[in-house]
Design a protein around this motif. Structure first.
Motif, PDB file in Angstrom:
ATOM      1  N   ILE A   1       0.852  -1.194   0.000  1.00 47.63           N
ATOM      2  CA  ILE A   1       0.000   0.000   0.000  1.00 47.63           C
ATOM      3  C   ILE A   1       0.885   1.240   0.000  1.00 47.63           C
ATOM      4  O   ILE A   1       1.700   1.437   0.910  1.00 47.63           O
ATOM      5  N   CYS A   2       0.747   2.069  -1.039  1.00 50.25           N
ATOM      6  CA  CYS A   2       1.639   3.225  -1.159  1.00 50.25           C
ATOM      7  C   CYS A   2       1.054   4.500  -0.568  1.00 50.25           C
ATOM      8  O   CYS A   2       1.782   5.479  -0.364  1.00 50.25           O
ATOM      9  N   GLY A   3      -0.254   4.517  -0.275  1.00 54.60           N
ATOM     10  CA  GLY A   3      -0.845   5.712   0.305  1.00 54.60           C
ATOM     11  C   GLY A   3      -2.276   5.462   0.736  1.00 54.60           C
ATOM     12  O   GLY A   3      -2.945   4.554   0.215  1.00 54.60           O
ATOM     13  N   ILE A   4      -2.739   6.267   1.690  1.00 52.97           N
ATOM     14  CA  ILE A   4      -4.079   6.100   2.272  1.00 52.97           C
ATOM     15  C   ILE A   4      -4.820   7.423   2.224  1.00 52.97           C
ATOM     16  O   ILE A   4      -4.278   8.468   2.604  1.00 52.97           O
ATOM     17  N   GLY A   5      -6.078   7.374   1.758  1.00 51.50           N
ATOM     18  CA  GLY A   5      -6.970   8.531   1.784  1.00 51.50           C
ATOM     19  C   GLY A   5      -8.211   8.209   2.582  1.00 51.50           C
ATOM     20  O   GLY A   5      -8.700   7.079   2.544  1.00 51.50           O
ATOM     21  N   VAL A   6      -8.725   9.182   3.304  1.00 48.51           N
ATOM     22  CA  VAL A   6      -9.901   8.987   4.163  1.00 48.51           C
ATOM     23  C   VAL A   6     -10.952  10.024   3.820  1.00 48.51           C
ATOM     24  O   VAL A   6     -10.658  11.219   3.751  1.00 48.51           O
ATOM     25  N   ASP A   7     -12.180   9.571   3.580  1.00 50.71           N
ATOM     26  CA  ASP A   7     -13.301  10.509   3.430  1.00 50.71           C
ATOM     27  C   ASP A   7     -14.317  10.222   4.512  1.00 50.71           C
ATOM     28  O   ASP A   7     -14.350   9.123   5.081  1.00 50.71           O
ATOM     29  N   GLY A   8     -15.167  11.213   4.781  1.00 48.61           N
ATOM     30  CA  GLY A   8     -16.131  11.008   5.844  1.00 48.61           C
ATOM     31  C   GLY A   8     -17.363  11.867   5.705  1.00 48.61           C
ATOM     32  O   GLY A   8     -17.379  12.876   4.998  1.00 48.61           O
TER      33      GLY A   8
END
Length: 495
Positions: free
Chosen positions: A72-79
């Motif tokens: 996993i090269c990066g993480i994005g979070v939405d909410g």
């Protein structure tokens, strides 16, 4: 070997979703976990941030059965929008957060609107309504003064999860529209207006772009989730905005139609176009804004009906029954105001209503009316948006409702707009992952990100005859609310 996957995390109203995507937008693995909404008093709707985190850890664990965490090269979070998660000076959650459905602060809103309404709108481009974050901060100050005095920061849903992952507190630009002292044109806090509201910009974290890497997965978060410590995490953004990006809507004039728990639409604009009855936020894409309609009625309407009255019937069975009922549901009309209503009527006292029932009506009539009522609320918002001069001729549908051919066709017929459905129904998690991809350099920009990942699988064209019929039924829908709004208010005043 190059790392292969981008991870998107979505904090929805009824559940979290986690998905790992290839750079070409293919889903390698995905999982979801549900959590409750608490309604301790009339008008209250709360969630436990700790239950978000527990659900996310479980869902990530399931995804990591198929994906190596080191890939996993990066993480994005939405909410979900308009949270107010109080964090103590020691770094603990101090209370449940009121969520977007919560209307407990309506009396506060009436007072503030009378005193500062025009100044607030000129700064924020948004109405001062109880669903937003600012009134919730004022409610905490008034009703929980000790908590308010001891709170270090109030976080949004995605910034809470980013903090749990990285130990860094952030406030992304797309979620900042919930704070009425955020200048939506200049994209900064107005400290003077915050002070006049009785608040301070110190109560919220510093602003940052949605695709900015704000931190990396800590050792503690790695133990809780199974992720690799040091994995970069971007600030992320509003679920509706990430869903809009995940549907390929990132240029002026493009429009997303949202069919998750809640409903609504988002029109991408190249400048901050405000309307007093709608919602205005920065897009997660730099230099763009979203003129939004956000409704209470969405997929959650059918979910509620199935849970309470559907018996053993599946969603598919209910909608198949509704297919046999003609457009207009033989006179049955539904007002989808199941927790008050947001735009464009902004009425926390509004109630859900079924009009036109009789002994000749069946369950199928009711289901058809539910689907049509949600479509009418979409049309209502589009009509108001047109008053700003924006032109919409095509919608990109997202959310679980987009999987229903009947519901999507009804929306096309009611609005008279062509509706296209992207390949994935994980638009919000994909949008969050794309933010991580841009922030971590997987994509050179949003043109490349969208071109590589978004594919249209279905297109629904409006039927002119059905559209004409629905436009007539739409007038009844509008008249019903006008006839009942005083009754709603009087009834709520007695509670």
């Amino acid at each position: 070997m190059a790392k292969e996957y981008l991870l998107g995390i979505d904090i929805g109203t009824s559940a979290c979703k986690v998905a790992a995507f290839t750079p070409d937008g293919a889903v390698k693995a995905q999982a979801s976990r549900a959590y409750p909404v608490y309604h301790p008093e009339a008008g209250w709707a709360e969630q436990e941030p700790g239950e978000w985190w527990e659900a996310i850890c479980e869902a990530i664990g399931q995804v990591l059965r198929l994906v190596k965490p080191s890939d996993i090269c990066g993480i994005g979070v939405d909410g979900q929008s308009w949270s107010a998660v109080p964090i103590s000076r020691e770094g603990h959650v101090m209370a449940r957060t009121p969520i977007w459905m919560d209307t407990r602060a309506k009396d506060i809103c009436a007072r503030v609107e009378a005193e500062l309404g025009e100044e607030i709108f000129q700064c924020s481009g948004n109405p001062f309504q109880p669903s937003y974050t600012t009134p919730k901060l004022l409610w905490f100050k008034k009703e929980r003064p000790e908590l308010f005095r001891y709170a270090d920061k109030f976080l949004q849903s995605n910034s809470y999860v980013v903090w749990m992952l990285t130990g860094v507190m952030s406030q992304d630009l797309s979620q900042s529209y919930g704070l009425h002292f955020f200048d939506v044109n200049q994209l900064h806090y107005d400290a003077g207006l915050a002070e006049r509201l009785g608040l301070s910009t110190d109560l919220v974290p510093d602003l940052c772009p949605c695709d900015q890497v704000v931190g990396r997965v800590t050792e503690a978060a790695a133990r809780a989730t199974g992720l690799t410590a040091g994995t970069p995490v971007v600030a992320g953004g509003l679920d509706a905005a990430c869903g809009t990006l995940g549907a390929g809507v990132y240029k002026p004039g493009q429009t997303q139609e949202q069919g998750g728990q809640a409903g609504g639409m988002s029109v991408c604009t190249g400048r901050a176009l405000a309307h007093r009855k709608l919602i205005l936020s920065p897009h997660v894409v730099p230099g763009q804004w979203l003129l939004q309609g956000g409704t209470v009625g969405g997929g959650g309407v059918l979910r509620w009906y199935r849970q309470q009255f559907g018996g053993e019937a599946s969603f598919g069975e209910l909608t198949r029954e509704a297919e046999d009922v003609p457009p207009g549901a033989d006179g049955v009309t539904f007002l989808p105001y199941m927790a008050g209503e947001r735009s464009p009527i902004w009425d926390p006292d509004a109630k859900g209503v079924l009009y036109g029932l009789g002994f000749d009506k069946t369950r199928a009539h009711v289901v058809r009316a539910l689907l049509e009522g949600v479509a009418y609320s979409l049309e209502h918002n589009l009509r108001v948006a047109a008053e700003t001069g924006v032109e919409v001729d095509r919608l990109s549908a997202t959310g679980g409702s987009a999987n229903s051919a009947l519901w999507t066709q009804i929306k096309a017929d009611v609005t008279g707009k062509t509706i296209q459905v992207p390949a994935s129904d994980t638009a919000s998690t994909l949008g969050a992952a794309l933010l991580a991809g841009v922030g971590c350099g997987v994509y050179r920009g949003y043109d490349e990100a969208v071109a590589r990942t978004i594919r249209i699988t279905k297109v629904y064209e409006p039927d002119p005859a059905r559209h004409e019929l629905y436009q007539k039924r739409m007038e009844l829908y509008l008249r019903l609310y006008e006839a009942l709004k005083d009754t709603f208010a009087a009834d709520c005043a007695k509670e």
